[in-house]
Design a protein around this motif. Structure first.
Motif, PDB file in Angstrom:
ATOM      1  N   ALA A   1       0.831  -1.208   0.000  1.00 58.48           N
ATOM      2  CA  ALA A   1       0.000   0.000   0.000  1.00 58.48           C
ATOM      3  C   ALA A   1       0.866   1.259   0.000  1.00 58.48           C
ATOM      4  N   LYS A   2       1.911   1.261   0.792  1.00 53.92           N
ATOM      5  CA  LYS A   2       2.783   2.436   0.841  1.00 53.92           C
ATOM      6  C   LYS A   2       3.510   2.620  -0.490  1.00 53.92           C
ATOM      7  N   ASN A   3       3.890   1.517  -1.122  1.00 52.02           N
ATOM      8  CA  ASN A   3       4.554   1.601  -2.425  1.00 52.02           C
ATOM      9  C   ASN A   3       3.604   2.182  -3.481  1.00 52.02           C
ATOM     10  N   ILE A   4       2.338   1.784  -3.414  1.00 48.47           N
ATOM     11  CA  ILE A   4       1.340   2.337  -4.337  1.00 48.47           C
ATOM     12  C   ILE A   4       1.183   3.834  -4.096  1.00 48.47           C
TER      13      ILE A   4
ATOM     14  N   GLY B   1       3.048   4.825  -7.007  1.00 42.83           N
ATOM     15  CA  GLY B   1       1.962   4.506  -7.928  1.00 42.83           C
ATOM     16  C   GLY B   1       2.093   3.154  -8.590  1.00 42.83           C
ATOM     17  N   VAL B   2       2.838   2.233  -7.947  1.00 43.09           N
ATOM     18  CA  VAL B   2       3.099   0.916  -8.523  1.00 43.09           C
ATOM     19  C   VAL B   2       2.790  -0.159  -7.486  1.00 43.09           C
ATOM     20  N   PHE B   3       2.157  -1.240  -7.939  1.00 43.21           N
ATOM     21  CA  PHE B   3       1.845  -2.373  -7.067  1.00 43.21           C
ATOM     22  C   PHE B   3       3.116  -3.197  -6.879  1.00 43.21           C
ATOM     23  N   SER B   4       3.859  -2.841  -5.840  1.00 42.46           N
ATOM     24  CA  SER B   4       5.157  -3.458  -5.593  1.00 42.46           C
ATOM     25  C   SER B   4       5.424  -3.457  -4.096  1.00 42.46           C
ATOM     26  N   ASP B   5       6.448  -4.199  -3.676  1.00 40.26           N
ATOM     27  CA  ASP B   5       6.763  -4.265  -2.245  1.00 40.26           C
ATOM     28  C   ASP B   5       8.235  -3.983  -1.955  1.00 40.26           C
ATOM     29  N   ASN B   6       8.935  -3.366  -2.914  1.00 39.48           N
ATOM     30  CA  ASN B   6      10.375  -3.130  -2.716  1.00 39.48           C
ATOM     31  C   ASN B   6      10.736  -1.656  -2.709  1.00 39.48           C
ATOM     32  N   ASN B   7       9.737  -0.803  -2.397  1.00 39.33           N
ATOM     33  CA  ASN B   7       9.974   0.632  -2.268  1.00 39.33           C
ATOM     34  C   ASN B   7      10.581   1.224  -3.539  1.00 39.33           C
ATOM     35  N   SER B   8       9.955   0.920  -4.675  1.00 34.38           N
ATOM     36  CA  SER B   8      10.466   1.417  -5.950  1.00 34.38           C
ATOM     37  C   SER B   8       9.338   1.454  -6.974  1.00 34.38           C
ATOM     38  N   LYS B   9       9.667   1.904  -8.176  1.00 32.35           N
ATOM     39  CA  LYS B   9       8.705   1.933  -9.271  1.00 32.35           C
ATOM     40  C   LYS B   9       8.703   0.628 -10.067  1.00 32.35           C
TER      41      LYS B   9
ATOM     42  N   TRP C   1      -7.592  -4.686  -1.381  1.00 32.63           N
ATOM     43  CA  TRP C   1      -7.260  -4.090  -0.089  1.00 32.63           C
ATOM     44  C   TRP C   1      -5.995  -3.226  -0.163  1.00 32.63           C
ATOM     45  N   PRO C   2      -4.904  -3.640  -0.813  1.00 30.10           N
ATOM     46  CA  PRO C   2      -3.739  -2.741  -0.891  1.00 30.10           C
ATOM     47  C   PRO C   2      -4.055  -1.399  -1.539  1.00 30.10           C
TER      48      PRO C   2
END
Length: 400
Positions: A20-23, A27-35, A48-49
């Motif tokens: 959720a924070k990455n989104i 603005g990207v559905f990811s989990d590594n704090n990047s685009k 939910w995310p």
């Protein structure tokens, strides 16, 4: 629980929070704090995310996010009640009946976490109400396919429940409204497939709803199920157990999340093929027995856990009432709202049975049905809860 050190390092709940924070940030559905989109992020279903990401626009405080989540869920219940009021003869004071549902223990438990169970529980309740009240109304019937898609994209473990309910909905209305039902079926399939199409386009690794499918399949069918499975942590089996059934397997550490998911699926299918019919039935029965056992099969201390056991006994009674109605009348009718409530209960029953056999369920996964089962139990047995002089106006039926 709401400090960054704990919230971002707390298993499944943390993963939702990271995505959720990455989104929100990139603005990207990811989990590594990047685009850069990641395969591991697609372990989670998307609804939910994305909702949680929208809460970051209101507050970055972790406790504030939980409060926002609770307000959002409460607002969903108000919207549902408002829709009911619009076509039913009820008064605002009857909203108190809905507030009683919030004593449901597992809803309370998960409502203070970043897991998707509490939101899914609310969505399933709204879907159930839409089915009971609106399926004969052309104006509101569109809610049923839309809510069905949202529920599946919020928590895929609900998929067999949703599909069962949709089949019943289609059978009830197909003769009278064939065009509408066909359009709704196309809408459900089209909207549900958008996420697998996104995953296919993004990673070119196949058409899938979540990357967890292979792992959960493997955890539900392996040589350890008979001895070690419980309704508390049945999903803790090592998903790599079935990799030994994969031909020409190399070092699995070199495989990506999605390639491993395919290997888990392949190994699990090969394991199932190696079983006799009676061995397969034995494994399925172990999981079914655990699913419908209201008592934790491993110690779970705490007041809410003890109270949840009592509520699960009530839900077990409701399932028995549903089965008794079927066997006594040879069917469940569709002429009254009580009949339709029983159809919702039957759909939950089938959803739990099919998911238990297909992968596994347990106390946590079944928590998504808690609010709907509590509502159904109170409604079916309302003569025990409401004095005879009082009228049950909450969903008093008036055909349109």
């Amino acid at each position: 629980m709401y400090t960054p050190q704990k919230a971002y390092h707390n298993g499944d709940a943390s993963h939702y929070l990271k995505i959720a924070k990455n989104i929100y940030v990139f603005g990207v559905f990811s989990d590594n704090n990047s685009k850069m989109p990641t395969e591991s992020a697609t372990w989670r279903s998307p609804f939910w995310p994305f909702v949680l990401a929208s809460f970051f626009y209101l507050t970055n405080d972790l406790f504030g996010l939980i409060i926002t989540k609770s307000i959002f869920e409460f607002m969903l219940l108000i919207v549902a009640f408002s829709l009911i009021r619009h076509i039913k003869n009820i008064k605002p004071v009857h909203f108190l009946f809905f507030l009683v549902l919030f004593i449901e223990p597992y809803y309370l438990k998960y409502s203070i976490t970043f897991l998707s169970e509490s939101l899914t529980s609310i969505l399933i309740l709204v879907l159930a109400l839409a089915f009971v009240l609106f399926n004969e109304s052309k104006k509101y019937s569109i809610l049923i396919p839309l809510l069905s898609v949202i529920v599946m994209l919020c928590h895929p473990v609900s998929v067999f429940f949703v599909l069962t309910l949709l089949v019943i909905y289609g059978l009830i209305n197909l003769k009278k409204h064939p065009i509408r039902i066909i359009a709704h079926a196309v809408l459900v399939m089209g909207l549900t497939m958008l996420w697998p199409l996104r995953n296919l386009q993004t990673f070119s690794q196949g058409f899938y709803l979540t990357a967890s499918q292979g792992a959960t399949f493997s955890k539900g069918w392996n040589e350890m199920v008979i001895d070690n499975y419980t309704n508390v942590d049945g999903d803790l089996a090592d998903e790599s157990l079935n990799l030994k059934h994969v031909e020409n397997l190399k070092d699995n550490a070199k495989y990506s999340t999605l390639k491993l998911a395919k290997l888990y699926k392949e190994g699990t299918l090969n394991y199932i093929k190696s079983l006799s019919f009676f061995e397969a039935v034995h494994i399925a029965m172990v999981k079914l027995k655990s699913n419908f056992n209201p008592f934790p099969e491993k110690p779970k201390p705490g007041f809410l856990e003890a109270l949840a056991t009592v509520f699960r006994i009530f839900y077990g009674i409701l399932f028995l009432q549903c089965l008794f109605r079927i066997f006594k009348q040879r069917k469940i009718g569709i002429t009254s709202e009580k009949d339709k409530v029983f159809l919702v209960v039957f759909s939950i029953l089938m959803g739990q049975i099919l998911m238990s056999v297909f992968i596994y369920t347990g106390l946590r996964f079944n928590a998504i049905y808690g609010l709907t089962l509590l509502f159904s139990f109170i409604y079916v047995n309302k003569r025990f809860f409401i004095p005879k002089k009082e009228k049950w106006h909450v969903i008093s039926y008036k055909s349109r």
